[in-house]
Enzyme design. Sequence first.
Site, PDB file in Angstrom:
ATOM      1  N   GLU A   1       5.077   7.003  10.271  1.00 30.56           N
ATOM      2  CA  GLU A   1       5.241   5.590   9.918  1.00 30.56           C
ATOM      3  C   GLU A   1       5.823   4.751  11.061  1.00 30.56           C
ATOM      4  OE1 GLU A   1       4.531   3.867   7.164  1.00 30.56           O
ATOM      5  OE2 GLU A   1       4.218   5.336   5.574  1.00 30.56           O
TER       6      GLU A   1
ATOM      7  N   SER B   1       2.979  -0.893   1.320  1.00 30.20           N
ATOM      8  CA  SER B   1       4.139  -1.546   1.923  1.00 30.20           C
ATOM      9  C   SER B   1       4.674  -2.608   0.969  1.00 30.20           C
ATOM     10  CB  SER B   1       3.765  -2.108   3.300  1.00 30.20           C
ATOM     11  OG  SER B   1       4.904  -2.465   4.045  1.00 30.20           O
TER      12      SER B   1
ATOM     13  N   HIS C   1       2.484   3.337  10.310  1.00 34.70           N
ATOM     14  CA  HIS C   1       2.481   2.435   9.173  1.00 34.70           C
ATOM     15  C   HIS C   1       1.211   1.584   9.198  1.00 34.70           C
ATOM     16  CE1 HIS C   1       4.582   0.393   5.923  1.00 34.70           C
ATOM     17  NE2 HIS C   1       4.337  -0.791   6.459  1.00 34.70           N
TER      18      HIS C   1
END
Length: 522
Positions: free
Chosen positions: A338, A224, A444
């Site tokens: 995600e 990320s 995610h």
Amino acid sequence: MRHTRSVSRWSVTALALAALAFGTATAPSSAPPASATAAHERPAGGGTVVTTTGGTVRGAAEAGVRAFQGIPYAAPPVGKRRWAPPKPAARWPGVRDATRPGAPCAQPKGLPIGVPSESEDCLYLNVTAPAASDGERPVIVWIHGGSLMYGTGDMYGPRRLAAEGAVVVSMNYRLGIMGFQGSPAVEGAEGLGLEDQQAALRWVRANAASFGGDAGNVTLMGQSGGGYGVCGHLASPGSAGLFDRAVLQSAPCATGGSRTRAEARAEAERVTEKVGCERHTAACLRRKPVAELLDAYGAFNEPRPVAGTDLMPLAPAEALRTGRFNRVPVLIGVNRDEERGRVLGQELAPGGAPMRREEYEPAVRAEFGADADAVLERYPLSAHGSAGEALAAALTDAEWATPTLDTARLLAKWTPTRMYEFAEDDTPWFNGYPGPSFAPRAQHMAELAYFFDLALFEDVRPEQEPFRDRLLRTWVGFAGSGRTDWPRFREGDRHVQSLSAERWDRADFARDHRYAFWKSVG
């Protein structure tokens, strides 16, 4: 191709969840940095003693690994050195205690992916190494995520990666307004967080061998926001020669990793005005308390280095497109689901609730504008178990899957590239939160629970240990050799490997995520 700022979306969701599960933090961390007390003033633990370029450190040995925390890799950027490039840390006498992490870099309150702090004396790193120092082990340098706004290196316990045979280094780096200050009055401060990471990489080259690592075999790994940091190092001439491979997790360089000078200045002007520093701006900003700057900056931003500077001449996407980047073997991937976590987070936030069926179409229209009709046709509510699942599928494909495949295509033109999709269905949920209305699956951050000891997540179930072990072997194996047990991604054969406990083989990624459709809209 449409791409919104998904990392910032995750900050919003995390804050909402934090308020729900933990309440909002009310005070910054008061723990002193590891440098606050000299080693001779504090009992030395029974650990391993290692000599570095800055002096000798004493760590601790446990569970088959050796851990060293709070080692300074750069001088404290305090006082007149606020918003200055990192400089080498001063040497220390005697044996320095390295059994506690350094202070977190300054960051706002309230998020479980961060640690509230007002500290500027925060440039410390951590080393976790196999217990046996025989031979030269591959080195993995972990750049933590958190939107370049939140987090610390020590939050992510890497003992499993080390037990698998890697020397793992993590660092704290300047965040938010302290690490990405775009005011023209504070010259050259637009990418200090990236420069801090470069200083840590120089430290690794100089010291890895002392911990049993191969200083000539360094893999950068980030997820990320940390993954976008890796994008920055691929694009930055100042990172050339500092790493040998790269792992990009949920960080498509094709759509992120930098911002324009105008964007950075607009953000800085807003902060400058809010703290009353329109006159004598540089001196005024350097006198302001960190708490006031953090409050003026706010909790929901997306700082990035500025493209078009000496640090980053080209935005990562342009650097990859033209081949003007640091060409090292790359392992790049994305999580299959995600956006499920963000949608679930909005449901669980105070005042939130599962999305009703009648809310789906308005939500799609708000997200996709002129393309909404086409999106609704390809993501009909009838094909999904709930409105939230349908919306998450469309957002995942648009904002993560498509740009990640784009990034792999750009990379593969110039350098050996492997691509994966983390596709596990039975992943741990966030620790301490109410159960979700639908399965989070490969949301995610979900893969992080398999690589790190991370308090944010529930434990991985015992029956998934073989899957976890295979992931660890794969990542450490890539760090050692630059290869995986699946083929390279090539333009003529876009191989994407699906990784789950039930399936470890080729995915039909473009079909599954409607790549051709998303390339045709926007």
